[in-house]
Write an enzyme that holds these catalytic residues in place. Structure first.
Site, PDB file in Angstrom:
ATOM      1  N   ASP A  71       0.918  -0.963   0.033  1.00  0.00           N
ATOM      2  CA  ASP A  71      -0.093   0.050   0.232  1.00  0.00           C
ATOM      3  C   ASP A  71       0.969   1.335  -0.147  1.00  0.00           C
ATOM      4  OD1 ASP A  71      -2.917   0.584  -0.165  1.00  0.00           O
ATOM      5  OD2 ASP A  71      -2.373   1.866   1.489  1.00  0.00           O
ATOM      6  N   SER A  72       0.711   2.220  -0.929  1.00  0.00           N
ATOM      7  CA  SER A  72       1.463   3.133  -1.218  1.00  0.00           C
ATOM      8  C   SER A  72       0.851   4.532  -1.363  1.00  0.00           C
ATOM      9  CB  SER A  72       2.642   2.723  -2.333  1.00  0.00           C
ATOM     10  OG  SER A  72       2.046   2.107  -3.336  1.00  0.00           O
ATOM     11  N   PHE A 154       4.374   5.529 -13.656  1.00  0.00           N
ATOM     12  CA  PHE A 154       2.843   5.631 -13.265  1.00  0.00           C
ATOM     13  C   PHE A 154       2.430   6.536 -12.192  1.00  0.00           C
ATOM     14  CE2 PHE A 154       1.999   3.016  -9.432  1.00  0.00           C
ATOM     15  CZ  PHE A 154       3.363   2.578  -9.311  1.00  0.00           C
ATOM     16  N   ASP A 157       4.332   9.668 -10.609  1.00  0.00           N
ATOM     17  CA  ASP A 157       5.571   9.923 -11.169  1.00  0.00           C
ATOM     18  C   ASP A 157       5.969  11.208 -11.817  1.00  0.00           C
ATOM     19  OD1 ASP A 157       6.122   6.475 -11.515  1.00  0.00           O
ATOM     20  OD2 ASP A 157       6.556   7.718  -9.691  1.00  0.00           O
TER      21      ASP A 157
END
Ligand SMILES: O=P(O)(O)OP(=O)(O)OP(=O)(O)OC[C@H]1O[C@@H](n2cnc3c(O)ncnc32)[C@H](O)[C@@H]1O
Ligand SMILES: [Mg+2]
Length: 198
Positions: A71-72, A154, A157
């Site tokens: 999870d980020s 993605f 970024d």
């Protein structure tokens, strides 16, 4: 026979990162993109750890084997930490990366470069049936750029500027990103503690 690791994610960008990060270990990466019949897991946790654990534990129980989840998200200081755990759906339920980026840039309109500090956070949870879940965390410090730039990667970024490399994360090659990213840092912790979970 290559060893296989299952990552409880449907995010193709993460899968690409993990395939490159696991390649030196000689591991084959599978993800929930390979199991479309598995429904999306509701991320109703209050932290990256809780959401990572929920994803890993649900799939570890379903598959009866050790499963990883990630999870980020992006934490922006001038937005009091938003989008944080709500990064995927910041601009709405369809998880549109471009809309998410535009919303962050709009909210930072007029905020000078020196006040646009931010960081990426990645928590990897490793769950195995009948074992305590383990966590490995990584961070990447940066700034939110004034405008998007770069075609690689993605998510956020294109707007995440890495001062030490003078490029946005999306301007980095995959190899460069996998040297500095939050996911690479979390993987370093995970690889350093392989005996915990292999
Ligand atoms: O939950 P899974 O299935 O893993 O896929 P997801 O895309 O929903 O993933 P998260 O819930 O962890 O949300 C992550 C959000 O943070 C963004 N993100 C995560 N890692 C990133 C990276 O390396 N570069 C850019 N954005 C990233 C990503 O675009 C999402 O908007
Ligand atoms: Mg998610």
């Amino acid at each position: 026979m290559k060893r296989e690791v299952v990552i409880a994610t449907k995010n193709a960008g993460k899968v690409k990162d993990f395939q490159q990060l696991f390649a030196p270990l000689g591991w084959e990466v599978r993800s929930l993109l390979d199991f479309p019949e598995i429904p999306e897991i509701i991320e109703d946790g209050h932290s990256f750890r809780e959401n990572a654990a929920k994803k890993a534990e649900a799939i570890a129980a379903a598959f009866g084997k050790t499963v990883l989840a990630d999870d980020s998200g992006l934490v922006v200081d001038a937005l009091d930490g938003r989008p944080g755990i709500y990064s995927a759906r910041y601009a709405g339920p369809d998880k549109d990366d471009q809309a998410n980026n535009e919303k962050v840039l709009a909210e930072l309109q007029g905020v000078p470069q020196e006040e646009r500090t931010a960081r990426f956070v990645c928590v990897i949870a490793v769950a195995s049936p009948n074992k305590v879940t383990r966590y490995y965390e990584g961070f990447c410090e940066g700034e939110i750029a004034l405008r998007p730039s770069g075609e690689n990667g993605f998510g956020y970024d294109p707007i995440f500027y890495v001062p030490e490399l003078k490029k946005t994360m999306a301007e980095l090659s995959p190899q460069e990103k996998n040297r500095v990213s939050h996911r690479a840092e979390a993987m370093k912790q995970l690889t350093a503690n392989r005996s915990d979970w292999e």
